[in-house]
Design a protein around this motif. Structure first.
Motif, PDB file in Angstrom:
ATOM      1  N   UNK A  30       0.915  -1.199   0.186  1.00 25.74           N
ATOM      2  CA  UNK A  30       0.172   0.021  -0.184  1.00 25.74           C
ATOM      3  C   UNK A  30       0.970   1.119  -0.121  1.00 25.74           C
ATOM      4  N   UNK A  31       0.403   2.484  -0.838  1.00 32.22           N
ATOM      5  CA  UNK A  31       1.149   3.699  -0.619  1.00 32.22           C
ATOM      6  C   UNK A  31       0.463   4.265   0.610  1.00 32.22           C
ATOM      7  N   UNK A  32       0.853   5.285   1.104  1.00 39.34           N
ATOM      8  CA  UNK A  32       0.546   6.124   2.533  1.00 39.34           C
ATOM      9  C   UNK A  32       0.848   7.552   1.996  1.00 39.34           C
ATOM     10  N   UNK A  33      -0.154   8.282   1.786  1.00 35.18           N
ATOM     11  CA  UNK A  33      -0.212   9.623   1.498  1.00 35.18           C
ATOM     12  C   UNK A  33      -0.662  10.389   2.637  1.00 35.18           C
ATOM     13  N   UNK A  34      -0.172  11.803   2.670  1.00 35.60           N
ATOM     14  CA  UNK A  34      -0.876  12.518   3.940  1.00 35.60           C
ATOM     15  C   UNK A  34      -1.149  14.171   3.271  1.00 35.60           C
ATOM     16  N   UNK A  35      -2.370  13.789   2.811  1.00 40.17           N
ATOM     17  CA  UNK A  35      -3.068  15.014   2.181  1.00 40.17           C
ATOM     18  C   UNK A  35      -2.955  16.387   2.698  1.00 40.17           C
ATOM     19  N   UNK A  36      -2.857  16.678   3.996  1.00 38.27           N
ATOM     20  CA  UNK A  36      -2.734  17.801   4.525  1.00 38.27           C
ATOM     21  C   UNK A  36      -1.530  18.083   5.134  1.00 38.27           C
ATOM     22  N   UNK A  37      -0.371  17.259   4.599  1.00 37.74           N
ATOM     23  CA  UNK A  37       1.013  17.689   5.234  1.00 37.74           C
ATOM     24  C   UNK A  37       1.785  17.459   3.900  1.00 37.74           C
ATOM     25  N   UNK A  38       2.195  18.783   3.212  1.00 37.74           N
ATOM     26  CA  UNK A  38       2.690  18.614   1.876  1.00 37.74           C
ATOM     27  C   UNK A  38       4.151  18.273   2.172  1.00 37.74           C
ATOM     28  N   UNK A  39       4.895  18.423   3.178  1.00 40.71           N
ATOM     29  CA  UNK A  39       6.066  17.987   3.317  1.00 40.71           C
ATOM     30  C   UNK A  39       6.603  16.599   3.549  1.00 40.71           C
ATOM     31  N   UNK A  40       5.430  15.870   3.740  1.00 47.37           N
ATOM     32  CA  UNK A  40       5.694  14.195   3.784  1.00 47.37           C
ATOM     33  C   UNK A  40       5.494  13.608   2.778  1.00 47.37           C
ATOM     34  N   UNK A  41       6.641  12.781   2.479  1.00 44.29           N
ATOM     35  CA  UNK A  41       6.891  12.139   1.450  1.00 44.29           C
ATOM     36  C   UNK A  41       5.977  10.981   1.246  1.00 44.29           C
ATOM     37  N   UNK A  42       5.327  10.656   0.145  1.00 51.89           N
ATOM     38  CA  UNK A  42       4.517   9.183  -0.212  1.00 51.89           C
ATOM     39  C   UNK A  42       5.455   8.301   0.145  1.00 51.89           C
ATOM     40  N   UNK A  43       5.122   7.147   1.090  1.00 57.38           N
ATOM     41  CA  UNK A  43       5.708   5.988   1.536  1.00 57.38           C
ATOM     42  C   UNK A  43       4.844   4.781   0.919  1.00 57.38           C
ATOM     43  N   UNK A  44       5.776   3.823   0.958  1.00 54.56           N
ATOM     44  CA  UNK A  44       5.140   2.338   0.681  1.00 54.56           C
ATOM     45  C   UNK A  44       5.381   1.330   1.847  1.00 54.56           C
ATOM     46  N   UNK A  45       4.130   0.677   2.206  1.00 57.45           N
ATOM     47  CA  UNK A  45       4.435  -0.202   3.326  1.00 57.45           C
ATOM     48  C   UNK A  45       3.745  -1.677   2.887  1.00 57.45           C
ATOM     49  N   UNK A  46       4.132  -2.656   3.311  1.00 60.37           N
ATOM     50  CA  UNK A  46       3.351  -3.975   3.403  1.00 60.37           C
ATOM     51  C   UNK A  46       2.799  -4.191   4.718  1.00 60.37           C
ATOM     52  N   UNK A  47       1.423  -4.360   4.452  1.00 62.56           N
ATOM     53  CA  UNK A  47       0.538  -4.869   5.696  1.00 62.56           C
ATOM     54  C   UNK A  47      -0.289  -5.900   5.499  1.00 62.56           C
ATOM     55  N   UNK A  48      -0.426  -6.720   6.692  1.00 60.58           N
ATOM     56  CA  UNK A  48      -1.275  -7.853   6.365  1.00 60.58           C
ATOM     57  C   UNK A  48      -2.594  -7.668   6.186  1.00 60.58           C
ATOM     58  N   UNK A  49      -3.407  -8.355   5.365  1.00 64.56           N
ATOM     59  CA  UNK A  49      -4.901  -7.948   5.175  1.00 64.56           C
ATOM     60  C   UNK A  49      -5.567  -7.943   6.438  1.00 64.56           C
ATOM     61  N   UNK A  50      -5.349  -8.903   7.178  1.00 69.22           N
ATOM     62  CA  UNK A  50      -5.889  -9.099   8.575  1.00 69.22           C
ATOM     63  C   UNK A  50      -5.505  -7.973   9.569  1.00 69.22           C
ATOM     64  N   UNK A  51      -4.928  -7.119   9.214  1.00 67.74           N
ATOM     65  CA  UNK A  51      -4.377  -6.242  10.442  1.00 67.74           C
ATOM     66  C   UNK A  51      -5.715  -5.069  10.638  1.00 67.74           C
ATOM     67  N   UNK A  52      -5.968  -4.881  11.756  1.00 67.90           N
ATOM     68  CA  UNK A  52      -7.154  -4.150  12.238  1.00 67.90           C
ATOM     69  C   UNK A  52      -6.763  -2.388  12.033  1.00 67.90           C
ATOM     70  N   UNK A  53      -7.612  -1.573  11.873  1.00 73.07           N
ATOM     71  CA  UNK A  53      -7.452  -0.410  11.628  1.00 73.07           C
ATOM     72  C   UNK A  53      -6.841   0.417  12.883  1.00 73.07           C
ATOM     73  N   UNK A  54      -7.093  -0.236  13.992  1.00 67.02           N
ATOM     74  CA  UNK A  54      -6.229   0.487  15.304  1.00 67.02           C
ATOM     75  C   UNK A  54      -4.888  -0.015  15.205  1.00 67.02           C
ATOM     76  N   UNK A  55      -4.642  -1.242  14.690  1.00 67.76           N
ATOM     77  CA  UNK A  55      -3.081  -1.538  14.720  1.00 67.76           C
ATOM     78  C   UNK A  55      -2.422  -0.697  13.586  1.00 67.76           C
ATOM     79  N   UNK A  56      -3.060  -0.626  12.604  1.00 77.17           N
ATOM     80  CA  UNK A  56      -2.493   0.461  11.572  1.00 77.17           C
ATOM     81  C   UNK A  56      -2.332   1.688  11.819  1.00 77.17           C
ATOM     82  N   UNK A  57      -3.044   2.344  12.706  1.00 78.23           N
ATOM     83  CA  UNK A  57      -2.851   3.590  13.430  1.00 78.23           C
ATOM     84  C   UNK A  57      -1.854   3.603  14.198  1.00 78.23           C
ATOM     85  N   UNK A  58      -2.016   2.517  15.046  1.00 79.28           N
ATOM     86  CA  UNK A  58      -0.449   2.457  15.863  1.00 79.28           C
ATOM     87  C   UNK A  58       0.768   2.410  15.192  1.00 79.28           C
TER      88      UNK A  58
END
Length: 465
Positions: A386-414
């Motif tokens: 997955x790509x990870x973008x920060x629409x409100x933070x223009x100085x943040x670069x787009x990054x790419x991460x591999x995450x398990x599809x079973x990962x909960x939203x809470x753990x993604x936030x962590x």
């Protein structure tokens, strides 16, 4: 060939150092002196331009690098008809070494051949030029049922023009022509049962809608056209589409299908019984090919054959039961319930799993006890890129991460909290998918998994705080 040519060379087929081309221009190309031929190569990588020179368009090519200017004396205009027939269909005696054994790969299996190179030398493609103006009376080829027009550079308009002469045509092969389906076939192709559009990489999903109402089309071959998604907008969840009403066999090999939503859409086809869907990201990314097969079977209720392997009654039952268990917990969290009066899963779940409710009616709703056992087909270890973008933070670069599809939203936030050094409570997550351009889906339930929201490979997580 001398340097005094007339305009009748336009459209002639030529050969230059083993490469074939079609003459598109004959004349002077200033500031260079003398006569030149403008040719369009069969292999566009052989050319240098699109028929233009120093801002002047001398001829047009279908590919931006398909054209060249060549002196007439460098060009071979071919041989007479009888010689061509002999060269094309008569194998001359070859040196002994050309009869040696060779190994070629057909499918996934190596096959030993003898003298195969001699046969290959006889293979070539024609580039046909169709006459302009109104077509001849219908029925010119009144008994023709099979027509093969592979690799001849034919356009869709020419296909329809040609087909109007074949009132009983049943099989039409149009592989590797660079075709763009530009119009709906009206009063033509009405008897065609098999249509092969393989390797026409300019065809997209919207163009397929133009051929969706061919009344007798039973087999459609769409291998290697770059197709990334399938959608039938005329049919809602659980409904059948009016498109492709007679289609029984669909081939989608070697495409870019990566989303389960496209497989769900195929269940809307009224008559689909056989599907071939190999070498797509969806089928290749999983380490468990058997689980992928089970999920496809469970998502398309009327399927009888998958990837040329018959689906037995026991296999379908097992696939549907496993699928029902695999997503049982998500069904419950979405509002599913064993009590029919309380069974109201939300729209998001129904969109991701259109057949789930019908499977519960067929086999009964999953019991709590069976859902507690972790099944191997859950694919807990499958990773999503997955790509990870920060629409409100223009100085943040787009990054790419591999995450398990079973990962909960809470753990993604962590994870993102540690990565971005932002408190979890301030993070808001959503995602966008290439298959739904312009649409942003909120990931509002921290207890749900990425899989629940149908987040898949290539999607983009949007992080705000």
């Amino acid at each position: 060939m001398n340097d005094t040519l007339t305009s009748d060379v336009i459209g002639r087929r030529v050969e230059v150092n083993g490469e074939h081309a079609t003459v598109r221009f004959s004349g002077v190309v200033p500031p260079m002196a003398g006569l030149w031929l403008g040719v369009e190569w069969d292999n566009p990588e052989r050319g240098k331009h699109d028929g233009s020179h120093e801002g002047t368009v001398y001829f047009k090519c279908r590919h931006p690098t398909g054209g060249s200017f060549i002196r007439p004396n460098k060009v071979n205009f071919g041989v007479d008809f009888l010689t061509a027939i002999k060269n094309r269909y008569t194998l001359e005696d070859e040196p002994e070494e050309e009869g040696k054994e060779q190994i070629v790969t057909i499918g996934n299996k190596p096959v030993e051949t003898i003298g195969f190179d001699s046969v290959v030398k006889q293979q070539s493609e024609n580039k046909l030029k169709f006459p302009s103006g109104s077509p001849p009376p219908t029925g010119t080829f009144s008994a023709l049922k099979v027509l093969v027009l592979n690799r001849i550079g034919i356009t869709w308009t020419e296909v329809l023009h040609c087909a109007s002469r074949c009132p009983v045509l049943e099989k039409l092969y149009l592989e590797s022509n660079g075709i763009v389906i530009s119009e709906r076939p009206t009063d033509v192709l009405q008897t065609v049962k098999l249509l092969d559009l393989s390797s026409n990489k300019l065809i997209d999903e919207n163009q397929l809608f133009l051929i969706a109402y061919m009344p007798r089309l039973e087999q459609l071959i769409l291998s290697d056209i770059g197709l990334a998604s399938i959608h039938f907008p005329d049919a809602g969840i659980g409904c059948k589409t009016s498109m492709f009403p007679s289609l029984q066999y669909l081939v989608l090999n070697d495409n870019r299908i990566s989303q389960w939503s496209s497989i769900n859409e195929l269940d809307k086809l009224q008559s689909l019984h056989a599907l071939s869907c190999t070498r797509n990201p969806l089928t290749e990314s999983s380490k468990d090919a058997q689980t992928t097969r089970q999920f496809i079977i469970a998502r398309i209720g009327q399927l009888r054959t998958l990837n040329k392997c018959a689906i037995q009654r026991e296999e379908r039952r097992g696939a549907e039961l496993d699928y029902r268990k695999a997503f049982g917990n998500e069904w419950k969290k979405a509002g599913g319930h064993q009590d029919p009066d309380k069974n109201r899963p939300n729209e998001e779940f129904l969109a991701a799993h259109p057949r789930y409710q019908s499977l519960c009616l067929k086999y009964g709703a999953p019991e709590d006890g069976e859902l507690k056992v972790q099944q191997p087909f859950l694919l807990k270890n499958q990773l999503l890129t997955l790509k990870i973008k920060h629409p409100n933070q223009l100085d943040q670069k787009v990054i790419e991460k591999q995450l398990p599809e079973s990962m909960t939203i809470q753990k993604v936030k962590g994870l993102l909290s540690r990565l971005l050094r932002v408190p979890v409570s301030e993070l808001l997550l959503s995602y966008e998918s290439p298959k739904m351009p312009g649409r942003e889906i909120e990931l509002e339930n921290d207890q749900q998994s990425l899989q629940f929201y149908s987040v898949e490979n290539g999607d983009c997580l949007l992080v705000r705080w």
